[in-house]
Design a protein around this motif. Sequence first.
Motif, PDB file in Angstrom:
ATOM      1  N   GLY A 278       0.825  -1.191   0.000  1.00 54.05           N
ATOM      2  CA  GLY A 278       0.000   0.000   0.000  1.00 54.05           C
ATOM      3  C   GLY A 278       0.863   1.245   0.000  1.00 54.05           C
ATOM      4  O   GLY A 278       2.034   1.226  -0.352  1.00 54.05           O
ATOM      5  N   LYS A 279       0.310   2.372   0.428  1.00 49.60           N
ATOM      6  CA  LYS A 279       1.024   3.643   0.362  1.00 49.60           C
ATOM      7  C   LYS A 279       1.928   3.894   1.560  1.00 49.60           C
ATOM      8  O   LYS A 279       2.914   4.613   1.468  1.00 49.60           O
ATOM      9  N   THR A 280       1.569   3.334   2.716  1.00 53.70           N
ATOM     10  CA  THR A 280       2.297   3.643   3.947  1.00 53.70           C
ATOM     11  C   THR A 280       3.109   2.455   4.412  1.00 53.70           C
ATOM     12  O   THR A 280       2.593   1.331   4.512  1.00 53.70           O
ATOM     13  N   VAL A 281       4.383   2.691   4.693  1.00 57.87           N
ATOM     14  CA  VAL A 281       5.231   1.671   5.324  1.00 57.87           C
ATOM     15  C   VAL A 281       5.625   2.192   6.706  1.00 57.87           C
ATOM     16  O   VAL A 281       5.172   1.693   7.723  1.00 57.87           O
ATOM     17  N   ALA A 291      19.346   6.715  22.508  1.00 59.71           N
ATOM     18  CA  ALA A 291      19.780   5.327  22.318  1.00 59.71           C
ATOM     19  C   ALA A 291      19.462   4.445  23.518  1.00 59.71           C
ATOM     20  O   ALA A 291      19.175   3.260  23.362  1.00 59.71           O
ATOM     21  N   GLY A 292      19.492   5.015  24.722  1.00 60.34           N
ATOM     22  CA  GLY A 292      19.277   4.193  25.911  1.00 60.34           C
ATOM     23  C   GLY A 292      17.868   4.247  26.466  1.00 60.34           C
ATOM     24  O   GLY A 292      17.618   3.760  27.566  1.00 60.34           O
ATOM     25  N   GLY A 293      16.938   4.849  25.743  1.00 61.32           N
ATOM     26  CA  GLY A 293      15.576   5.019  26.246  1.00 61.32           C
ATOM     27  C   GLY A 293      15.282   6.495  26.424  1.00 61.32           C
ATOM     28  O   GLY A 293      16.162   7.350  26.222  1.00 61.32           O
ATOM     29  N   PRO A 294      14.044   6.850  26.794  1.00 60.79           N
ATOM     30  CA  PRO A 294      13.665   8.262  26.926  1.00 60.79           C
ATOM     31  C   PRO A 294      14.629   9.065  27.788  1.00 60.79           C
ATOM     32  O   PRO A 294      14.787   8.786  28.980  1.00 60.79           O
ATOM     33  N   GLY A 295      15.295  10.038  27.170  1.00 61.49           N
ATOM     34  CA  GLY A 295      16.207  10.923  27.885  1.00 61.49           C
ATOM     35  C   GLY A 295      17.499  10.285  28.322  1.00 61.49           C
ATOM     36  O   GLY A 295      18.292  10.907  29.028  1.00 61.49           O
ATOM     37  N   ASP A 296      17.761   9.035  27.922  1.00 59.43           N
ATOM     38  CA  ASP A 296      18.929   8.305  28.409  1.00 59.43           C
ATOM     39  C   ASP A 296      19.847   7.964  27.237  1.00 59.43           C
ATOM     40  O   ASP A 296      19.392   7.465  26.211  1.00 59.43           O
ATOM     41  N   GLY A 297      21.130   8.201  27.386  1.00 63.75           N
ATOM     42  CA  GLY A 297      22.079   7.859  26.345  1.00 63.75           C
ATOM     43  C   GLY A 297      22.165   8.931  25.270  1.00 63.75           C
ATOM     44  O   GLY A 297      21.499   9.962  25.334  1.00 63.75           O
ATOM     45  N   PRO A 298      22.974   8.679  24.236  1.00 65.37           N
ATOM     46  CA  PRO A 298      23.165   9.682  23.170  1.00 65.37           C
ATOM     47  C   PRO A 298      21.866   9.968  22.423  1.00 65.37           C
ATOM     48  O   PRO A 298      21.025   9.088  22.246  1.00 65.37           O
ATOM     49  N   LEU A 299      21.728  11.218  21.966  1.00 65.70           N
ATOM     50  CA  LEU A 299      20.571  11.615  21.171  1.00 65.70           C
ATOM     51  C   LEU A 299      20.746  11.081  19.749  1.00 65.70           C
ATOM     52  O   LEU A 299      21.754  11.334  19.100  1.00 65.70           O
ATOM     53  N   VAL A 300      19.750  10.334  19.270  1.00 69.01           N
ATOM     54  CA  VAL A 300      19.793   9.758  17.921  1.00 69.01           C
ATOM     55  C   VAL A 300      18.956  10.593  16.958  1.00 69.01           C
ATOM     56  O   VAL A 300      19.430  11.010  15.904  1.00 69.01           O
ATOM     57  N   LEU A 301      17.704  10.850  17.313  1.00 74.12           N
ATOM     58  CA  LEU A 301      16.799  11.641  16.483  1.00 74.12           C
ATOM     59  C   LEU A 301      16.241  12.793  17.308  1.00 74.12           C
ATOM     60  O   LEU A 301      15.859  12.590  18.465  1.00 74.12           O
ATOM     61  N   ASP A 302      16.179  13.965  16.700  1.00 74.34           N
ATOM     62  CA  ASP A 302      15.698  15.156  17.404  1.00 74.34           C
ATOM     63  C   ASP A 302      14.592  15.804  16.573  1.00 74.34           C
ATOM     64  O   ASP A 302      14.867  16.464  15.578  1.00 74.34           O
ATOM     65  N   HIS A 303      13.318  15.555  16.976  1.00 73.22           N
ATOM     66  CA  HIS A 303      12.160  16.093  16.253  1.00 73.22           C
ATOM     67  C   HIS A 303      12.274  15.795  14.754  1.00 73.22           C
ATOM     68  O   HIS A 303      12.171  16.687  13.908  1.00 73.22           O
ATOM     69  N   CYS A 304      12.503  14.537  14.451  1.00 74.35           N
ATOM     70  CA  CYS A 304      12.752  14.105  13.074  1.00 74.35           C
ATOM     71  C   CYS A 304      11.451  13.671  12.408  1.00 74.35           C
ATOM     72  O   CYS A 304      10.670  12.908  12.981  1.00 74.35           O
ATOM     73  N   THR A 305      11.247  14.138  11.195  1.00 74.92           N
ATOM     74  CA  THR A 305      10.108  13.707  10.375  1.00 74.92           C
ATOM     75  C   THR A 305      10.669  13.064   9.103  1.00 74.92           C
ATOM     76  O   THR A 305      11.485  13.676   8.412  1.00 74.92           O
ATOM     77  N   TRP A 306      10.238  11.847   8.824  1.00 77.57           N
ATOM     78  CA  TRP A 306      10.808  11.102   7.704  1.00 77.57           C
ATOM     79  C   TRP A 306       9.788  10.069   7.222  1.00 77.57           C
ATOM     80  O   TRP A 306       8.870   9.706   7.961  1.00 77.57           O
ATOM     81  N   GLN A 307       9.985   9.587   5.996  1.00 82.65           N
ATOM     82  CA  GLN A 307       9.078   8.580   5.455  1.00 82.65           C
ATOM     83  C   GLN A 307       9.867   7.513   4.699  1.00 82.65           C
ATOM     84  O   GLN A 307      10.751   7.837   3.904  1.00 82.65           O
ATOM     85  N   PHE A 308       9.563   6.247   5.001  1.00 82.68           N
ATOM     86  CA  PHE A 308      10.074   5.117   4.236  1.00 82.68           C
ATOM     87  C   PHE A 308       8.885   4.526   3.478  1.00 82.68           C
ATOM     88  O   PHE A 308       7.907   4.095   4.095  1.00 82.68           O
ATOM     89  N   VAL A 343       4.218   5.912  12.533  1.00 79.17           N
ATOM     90  CA  VAL A 343       3.037   5.325  11.901  1.00 79.17           C
ATOM     91  C   VAL A 343       3.501   4.163  11.027  1.00 79.17           C
ATOM     92  O   VAL A 343       4.316   4.339  10.124  1.00 79.17           O
ATOM     93  N   ARG A 344       2.998   2.961  11.332  1.00 81.06           N
ATOM     94  CA  ARG A 344       3.353   1.771  10.566  1.00 81.06           C
ATOM     95  C   ARG A 344       2.178   1.346   9.710  1.00 81.06           C
ATOM     96  O   ARG A 344       1.034   1.334  10.164  1.00 81.06           O
ATOM     97  N   GLY A 345       2.452   0.975   8.463  1.00 83.23           N
ATOM     98  CA  GLY A 345       1.410   0.534   7.567  1.00 83.23           C
ATOM     99  C   GLY A 345       0.706  -0.718   8.087  1.00 83.23           C
ATOM    100  O   GLY A 345       1.330  -1.591   8.695  1.00 83.23           O
ATOM    101  N   LYS A 346      -0.583  -0.820   7.829  1.00 85.89           N
ATOM    102  CA  LYS A 346      -1.364  -1.959   8.331  1.00 85.89           C
ATOM    103  C   LYS A 346      -0.940  -3.274   7.689  1.00 85.89           C
ATOM    104  O   LYS A 346      -1.133  -4.343   8.276  1.00 85.89           O
ATOM    105  N   THR A 347      -0.374  -3.217   6.493  1.00 86.30           N
ATOM    106  CA  THR A 347      -0.006  -4.454   5.787  1.00 86.30           C
ATOM    107  C   THR A 347       1.454  -4.835   5.974  1.00 86.30           C
ATOM    108  O   THR A 347       1.940  -5.764   5.339  1.00 86.30           O
ATOM    109  N   VAL A 348       2.185  -4.096   6.821  1.00 86.85           N
ATOM    110  CA  VAL A 348       3.612  -4.381   7.015  1.00 86.85           C
ATOM    111  C   VAL A 348       3.790  -5.766   7.638  1.00 86.85           C
ATOM    112  O   VAL A 348       3.213  -6.090   8.678  1.00 86.85           O
TER     113      VAL A 348
END
Length: 601
Positions: A278-281, A291-308, A343-348
């Motif tokens: 479908g359209k959404t993956v 990396a280590g959980g909420p507020g713990d460890g190095p910052l990986v993503l910061d208010h990131c918006t992306w689509q696969f 958001v994960r596609g329903k057919t994934v």
Amino acid sequence: MNLVNLESVTHAYGPKPLLSDVSLGIEAGERIGVVGRNGGGKTTLMSVIAGDVRPDSGRVTHTRGLRVGFLSQQDTLDPEATVSELVLGNRAEHEWAGDQQVREILANLIGDLDLSAKAAALSGGERRRTALARLLIDDHDLVMLDEPTNHLDIEAIAWLAAHLAARKSALLVVTHDRWFLDAVSTRTWEVVDGKVERYEGGYAAYVLAKAERARIAQAAEERRQNLMRKEIAWLRRGPPARTSKPKFRIEAAQALIANEPPARESVELMRFAAARLGKTVYDLEDVTLHAGGPGDGPLVLDHCTWQFGPGDRVGLIGVNGSGKSSVLRLLGDNVQPDSGRVVRGKTVRLAHLSQELTELDPSRRVLESVEEIRKYLQLGKREWTASQLLERLGFKGDAQWKVIGDLSGGERRRLQLLRLLMDDPNVLLLDEPTNDLDIETLNELEDLLDGWPGTLILVSHDRYFLERVTDRCVALLGDGKLVMLPGGVDEYLERRSAGTAVTARLGGASVPAAGAPTPAAAPSESGLSAKEERELRKELNRLERQLDKLGDQEARLHAAMAEAASDYAKLGSLDGQLRDVLTQKDTVEAEWLELADRLGD
């Protein structure tokens, strides 16, 4: 003059000889890459050349006073020794600190590792880098490296290749990293069936030369078969046979390398993937992740918006510790973001290969463990049985009935990959899938993935595999963003070189790596507010999706024009449509470039 000579060397472990009557030599300044299947004798050859293993028969001679540096797969470090003692030995600080080459090696391999740390406290990757740095700092006539790229990220591998190519010493290296082989090797040795076949050039030249040898051997065999048939026809000649003669055809000389098909039928795979998904993956909306959980460890993503999207084949690049595995775990629903939503596609239908292989039952047999998932799999236009796929990935004959507990690490990796594919997923998350795989198996895996329709997100430091299997690259550069890399790995290395000063903690002081820019040379920030940047990112993603659609339209129109080559009226109509698509594509690309420039990408 040869530094090392092997004369009629034979060596075996068990009934099958790994080396059989091998004679060869290594000249001063030669750089040789060694390839072959796992268990085929590569490491044995290295050990025999280094003098660590005495062959069963034959002779190994070294030139007088030969200095050999040998990095084996097992790092034997004194657990009580510090990194400084292991790497620098008894060198005084002013001695090594004033040596540019030593500083460069420390900066690129030791990095910010504390020189006072003991070996017992180091991770596997840190131990490997320490052992490699210790070897490279010393002067050797012959440097021998067994899988030197293990635990190194793409940036470190690129530096190591350039460093080895610039050294005056001879080099003998065993590695499954094909990009690295091409970058450092002037000759290639293939260890196969107890013999050592020699080829000029790196990996690419080796592949072409091997194909040419196979073509010549095939032509010779066809000529032999032709002569045999003629002899048989002569012996059986009689009146009934005179009316017909056998016909033979020898393929053209370039049959193996001419008219090379595309690696993947991208348009067809995208269409099939869209039908399955479908359209959404995956849609990442304003996601923050540590990396280590909420507020713990190095910052990986910061208010990131992306689509696969459906059919995307994406390589995720970044230095060790940048959070690549964390992003895969986020997509696999194994960790939750600090904020935002995924958001994960329903057919994934997901398959996730992590770096740990704990789910294999050691008591089961190889074929049983695959057939319990599925006995048949459709890949591309062909249906494969579990046994056929196992054979393609190196499990031939009785090997399919091995107990899993008796398998090597590389065999377990191959088996787990196949089990994932047999479950017929439409999304694959692969975290370092090439670990412990030999080159032949990598080639088979690449071929299998070429016919697999779905969304693929790959983390790998194997640059050849990354560029071969994926269509585009995305980077984690440490700023909490996912950055599109139209130029692939080369662009990533340029960005890292231009925007990051690699430092090493040397005696408590932070020293820039050789050739790295000072912090003052780092690029300035975009000057946009967080909200403005998020909006521009969304627009950038929209334009990228639009470019993908226009690219698909362009490919379909080209295909339609090829089919309508004799219909001039239809050809004119299609040509008009193609011009419109190309005009739209130019407009969208100009908008994309303008936004990317504003964002500083």
